[in-house]
Motif scaffolding. Structure first.
Motif, PDB file in Angstrom:
ATOM      1  N   MET A 190       0.813  -1.216   0.000  1.00  0.00           N
ATOM      2  CA  MET A 190       0.000   0.000   0.000  1.00  0.00           C
ATOM      3  C   MET A 190       0.847   1.267   0.000  1.00  0.00           C
ATOM      4  N   LEU A 191       1.943   1.285   0.763  1.00  0.00           N
ATOM      5  CA  LEU A 191       2.775   2.482   0.812  1.00  0.00           C
ATOM      6  C   LEU A 191       3.547   2.675  -0.486  1.00  0.00           C
ATOM      7  N   ASP A 192       3.936   1.589  -1.133  1.00  0.00           N
ATOM      8  CA  ASP A 192       4.542   1.710  -2.460  1.00  0.00           C
ATOM      9  C   ASP A 192       3.536   2.313  -3.438  1.00  0.00           C
ATOM     10  N   ALA A 193       2.286   1.836  -3.355  1.00  0.00           N
ATOM     11  CA  ALA A 193       1.235   2.371  -4.229  1.00  0.00           C
ATOM     12  C   ALA A 193       0.988   3.840  -3.941  1.00  0.00           C
ATOM     13  N   LEU A 194       1.034   4.218  -2.658  1.00  0.00           N
ATOM     14  CA  LEU A 194       0.831   5.620  -2.292  1.00  0.00           C
ATOM     15  C   LEU A 194       1.954   6.495  -2.833  1.00  0.00           C
ATOM     16  N   GLN A 195       3.180   5.992  -2.786  1.00  0.00           N
ATOM     17  CA  GLN A 195       4.305   6.757  -3.330  1.00  0.00           C
ATOM     18  C   GLN A 195       4.141   6.961  -4.833  1.00  0.00           C
ATOM     19  N   THR A 196       3.714   5.917  -5.537  1.00  0.00           N
ATOM     20  CA  THR A 196       3.522   6.009  -6.981  1.00  0.00           C
ATOM     21  C   THR A 196       2.378   6.953  -7.340  1.00  0.00           C
ATOM     22  N   ALA A 197       1.232   6.770  -6.675  1.00  0.00           N
ATOM     23  CA  ALA A 197       0.061   7.585  -6.980  1.00  0.00           C
ATOM     24  C   ALA A 197       0.288   9.050  -6.623  1.00  0.00           C
ATOM     25  N   SER A 198       0.902   9.293  -5.474  1.00  0.00           N
ATOM     26  CA  SER A 198       1.162  10.679  -5.070  1.00  0.00           C
ATOM     27  C   SER A 198       2.160  11.343  -6.010  1.00  0.00           C
ATOM     28  N   GLY A 199       3.136  10.572  -6.487  1.00  0.00           N
ATOM     29  CA  GLY A 199       4.089  11.112  -7.453  1.00  0.00           C
ATOM     30  C   GLY A 199       3.407  11.527  -8.739  1.00  0.00           C
ATOM     31  N   ALA A 200       2.456  10.707  -9.205  1.00  0.00           N
ATOM     32  CA  ALA A 200       1.712  11.054 -10.417  1.00  0.00           C
ATOM     33  C   ALA A 200       0.905  12.329 -10.208  1.00  0.00           C
ATOM     34  N   TYR A 201       0.262  12.440  -9.041  1.00  0.00           N
ATOM     35  CA  TYR A 201      -0.537  13.629  -8.738  1.00  0.00           C
ATOM     36  C   TYR A 201       0.338  14.879  -8.704  1.00  0.00           C
ATOM     37  N   LEU A 202       1.452  14.789  -7.996  1.00  0.00           N
ATOM     38  CA  LEU A 202       2.319  15.954  -7.828  1.00  0.00           C
ATOM     39  C   LEU A 202       2.953  16.393  -9.146  1.00  0.00           C
ATOM     40  N   THR A 203       3.234  15.432 -10.026  1.00  0.00           N
ATOM     41  CA  THR A 203       3.800  15.776 -11.327  1.00  0.00           C
ATOM     42  C   THR A 203       2.873  16.712 -12.093  1.00  0.00           C
ATOM     43  N   LEU A 204       1.596  16.353 -12.135  1.00  0.00           N
ATOM     44  CA  LEU A 204       0.641  17.192 -12.867  1.00  0.00           C
ATOM     45  C   LEU A 204       0.312  18.459 -12.085  1.00  0.00           C
ATOM     46  N   PHE A 205       0.296  18.358 -10.755  1.00  0.00           N
ATOM     47  CA  PHE A 205      -0.005  19.540  -9.945  1.00  0.00           C
ATOM     48  C   PHE A 205       1.076  20.601 -10.110  1.00  0.00           C
ATOM     49  N   ILE A 206       2.339  20.202 -10.064  1.00  0.00           N
ATOM     50  CA  ILE A 206       3.434  21.168 -10.193  1.00  0.00           C
ATOM     51  C   ILE A 206       3.359  21.862 -11.550  1.00  0.00           C
ATOM     52  N   ALA A 207       3.132  21.070 -12.596  1.00  0.00           N
ATOM     53  CA  ALA A 207       3.024  21.654 -13.935  1.00  0.00           C
ATOM     54  C   ALA A 207       1.856  22.639 -14.003  1.00  0.00           C
ATOM     55  N   SER A 208       0.722  22.246 -13.416  1.00  0.00           N
ATOM     56  CA  SER A 208      -0.459  23.110 -13.423  1.00  0.00           C
ATOM     57  C   SER A 208      -0.224  24.369 -12.605  1.00  0.00           C
ATOM     58  N   HIS A 209       0.397  24.232 -11.446  1.00  0.00           N
ATOM     59  CA  HIS A 209       0.593  25.357 -10.541  1.00  0.00           C
ATOM     60  C   HIS A 209       1.595  26.367 -11.123  1.00  0.00           C
ATOM     61  N   ILE A 210       2.677  25.861 -11.696  1.00  0.00           N
ATOM     62  CA  ILE A 210       3.654  26.757 -12.304  1.00  0.00           C
ATOM     63  C   ILE A 210       3.021  27.524 -13.464  1.00  0.00           C
ATOM     64  N   ASN A 211       2.211  26.821 -14.257  1.00  0.00           N
ATOM     65  CA  ASN A 211       1.527  27.484 -15.362  1.00  0.00           C
ATOM     66  C   ASN A 211       0.597  28.579 -14.854  1.00  0.00           C
ATOM     67  N   SER A 212      -0.154  28.287 -13.780  1.00  0.00           N
ATOM     68  CA  SER A 212      -1.101  29.264 -13.246  1.00  0.00           C
ATOM     69  C   SER A 212      -0.387  30.494 -12.699  1.00  0.00           C
ATOM     70  N   VAL A 213       0.654  30.251 -11.901  1.00  0.00           N
ATOM     71  CA  VAL A 213       1.334  31.356 -11.235  1.00  0.00           C
ATOM     72  C   VAL A 213       2.080  32.237 -12.228  1.00  0.00           C
ATOM     73  N   PHE A 214       2.814  31.612 -13.141  1.00  0.00           N
ATOM     74  CA  PHE A 214       3.669  32.410 -14.010  1.00  0.00           C
ATOM     75  C   PHE A 214       2.954  32.922 -15.253  1.00  0.00           C
ATOM     76  N   THR A 215       1.836  32.291 -15.621  1.00  0.00           N
ATOM     77  CA  THR A 215       1.086  32.800 -16.771  1.00  0.00           C
ATOM     78  C   THR A 215      -0.017  33.746 -16.325  1.00  0.00           C
ATOM     79  N   LEU A 216      -0.912  33.234 -15.474  1.00  0.00           N
ATOM     80  CA  LEU A 216      -2.029  34.061 -15.037  1.00  0.00           C
ATOM     81  C   LEU A 216      -1.574  35.203 -14.139  1.00  0.00           C
ATOM     82  N   ALA A 217      -0.670  34.869 -13.181  1.00  0.00           N
ATOM     83  CA  ALA A 217      -0.299  35.868 -12.189  1.00  0.00           C
ATOM     84  C   ALA A 217       0.798  36.802 -12.672  1.00  0.00           C
ATOM     85  N   ARG A 218       1.963  36.240 -12.993  1.00  0.00           N
ATOM     86  CA  ARG A 218       3.094  37.096 -13.343  1.00  0.00           C
ATOM     87  C   ARG A 218       2.861  37.835 -14.668  1.00  0.00           C
ATOM     88  N   TYR A 219       2.339  37.123 -15.671  1.00  0.00           N
ATOM     89  CA  TYR A 219       2.172  37.753 -16.983  1.00  0.00           C
ATOM     90  C   TYR A 219       1.062  38.813 -16.958  1.00  0.00           C
TER      91      TYR A 219
END
Length: 350
Positions: free
Chosen positions: A235-264
């Motif tokens: 279960m903890l291996d699965a949690l590490q894998t699933a959380s990694g997948a979530y964070l990968t897309l979250f970081i990409a989404s968050h950076i896009n939001s902050v630097f495009t919507l906010a900074r630009y």
């Protein structure tokens, strides 16, 4: 005279039937992902119509159930004694469904930038139906791709990924989460601390390093997640894998939001911006998606770090009872931090 079936043959048939079931398990979270934006919309409508808060919360919890169901599929497909090529695909697709909240937020931002308003659910539905159709037609041809877990290059990348995550945590994420914990004391307290912290992590030298480190985390994480989806997992291996997948897309989404919507566009990305003040996340039809988007990111971040700590402790011959208790302890702390930050985001104040 009735013939008795061969027990070995019967067991083989049962095993193959179970295997086929798990190979197609990804369809459940994919179908749930179609429902995800509707859960957010109905929760928003229930709140605006004056329905009982329990009704609004109950509907919102069904949105959280989508990544939860996907995580269960990640775990179940990894816990089987024999993992086929299609089961590997099923686990990877379930990981994609875990990341439905940041994926929907990213889609909304992209459509906004393209000046396509009010069609988020329609585009989301079309994309997921296309994915379901594609993988339904091609899933039988996906082979198992071997990836040696003992490969030295993989080990070095894993160490670099861990060191980079620790550096990001110290330089940015820990202060950032602490700042968000203060949201329960109000936007003014949050802003005062934020302005002090920005002197550090918006430094002309440090900020580019942090951004590069985040991109390294995304790219290295995509490489590291591959062998995780091939081997058996608890279960903890699965949690590490699933959380990694979530964070990968979250970081990409968050950076896009902050630097495009906010900074630009010059938007101030303070606490009021994050919680859609003065309307509020739940009351705003677009911003309600940010509630599971942010809250799950906090939980999965801490859980991912806890699971990474577990791997390090296990590789250094720490007793299983010690590293298991430590891992679950950090995860519980992550749940508490998530609850406090989420409470602040929806308007709770001390």
């Amino acid at each position: 005279m009735m013939l008795t079936a061969n027990p070995a043959a019967r067991n083989l048939v049962e095993t193959e039937s179970v295997s086929v079931l798990f190979e197609w398990l990804w369809l459940l979270p994919f179908a749930a992902a179609l429902y995800y934006p509707w859960a957010l919309s109905w929760s928003n409508q229930a709140h605006l119509s004056g329905a009982s808060p329990l009704v609004t919360v109950a509907i919102m919890l069904t949105a959280y159930a989508v990544p939860a169901m996907a995580f269960i599929c990640v775990y179940l497909t990894g816990a089987q004694p024999v993992i086929s090529g299609r089961m590997v695909l099923a686990r990877r697709l379930a990981c994609l469904a875990v990341a439905a909240p940041p994926a929907y937020t990213l889609l909304g931002v992209l459509l906004y930038l393209m000046k396509i308003y009010g069609h988020d659910i329609a585009v989301w539905t079309g994309l997921w139906l296309a994915l379901i159709g594609y993988f339904t037609m091609h899933s039988s041809t996906k082979p198992v791709v071997s990836f040696p877990a003992s490969d030295s290059a993989y080990r070095r990348l894993r160490v670099a990924h861990g060191i980079s995550s620790l550096a990001i945590m110290v330089a940015f994420l820990a202060p950032h989460l602490f700042n968000h914990l203060l949201g329960v004391f109000g936007a003014d307290v949050h802003r005062a601390v934020m302005e002090a912290l920005r002197v550090v992590y918006r430094n002309a030298v440090l900020e580019p390093i942090i951004i590069v480190a985040f991109f390294f985390q995304i790219l290295s994480g995509l490489v590291l997640i591959r062998p995780k989806t091939i081997s058996r997992a608890d279960m903890l291996d699965a949690l590490q894998t699933a959380s990694g997948a979530y964070l990968t897309l979250f970081i990409a989404s968050h950076i896009n939001s902050v630097f495009t919507l906010a900074r630009y566009f010059g938007t101030e990305t303070d606490y009021k911006w994050a919680v859609a003040d003065p309307v509020g996340l739940v009351a705003d039809a677009w911003s309600i998606r940010l509630l599971p988007h942010y809250s799950l990111a906090v939980f999965f971040l801490i859980a991912h770090l806890a699971c990474g700590m577990r791997v390090v402790m296990r590789n250094h011959d720490v007793r299983p009872a010690v590293y298991s208790a430590s891992t679950w302890g950090v995860i519980l702390v992550g749940g508490l931090v998530t609850a406090i930050i989420t409470a602040g985001m929806i308007g709770a104040r001390l």
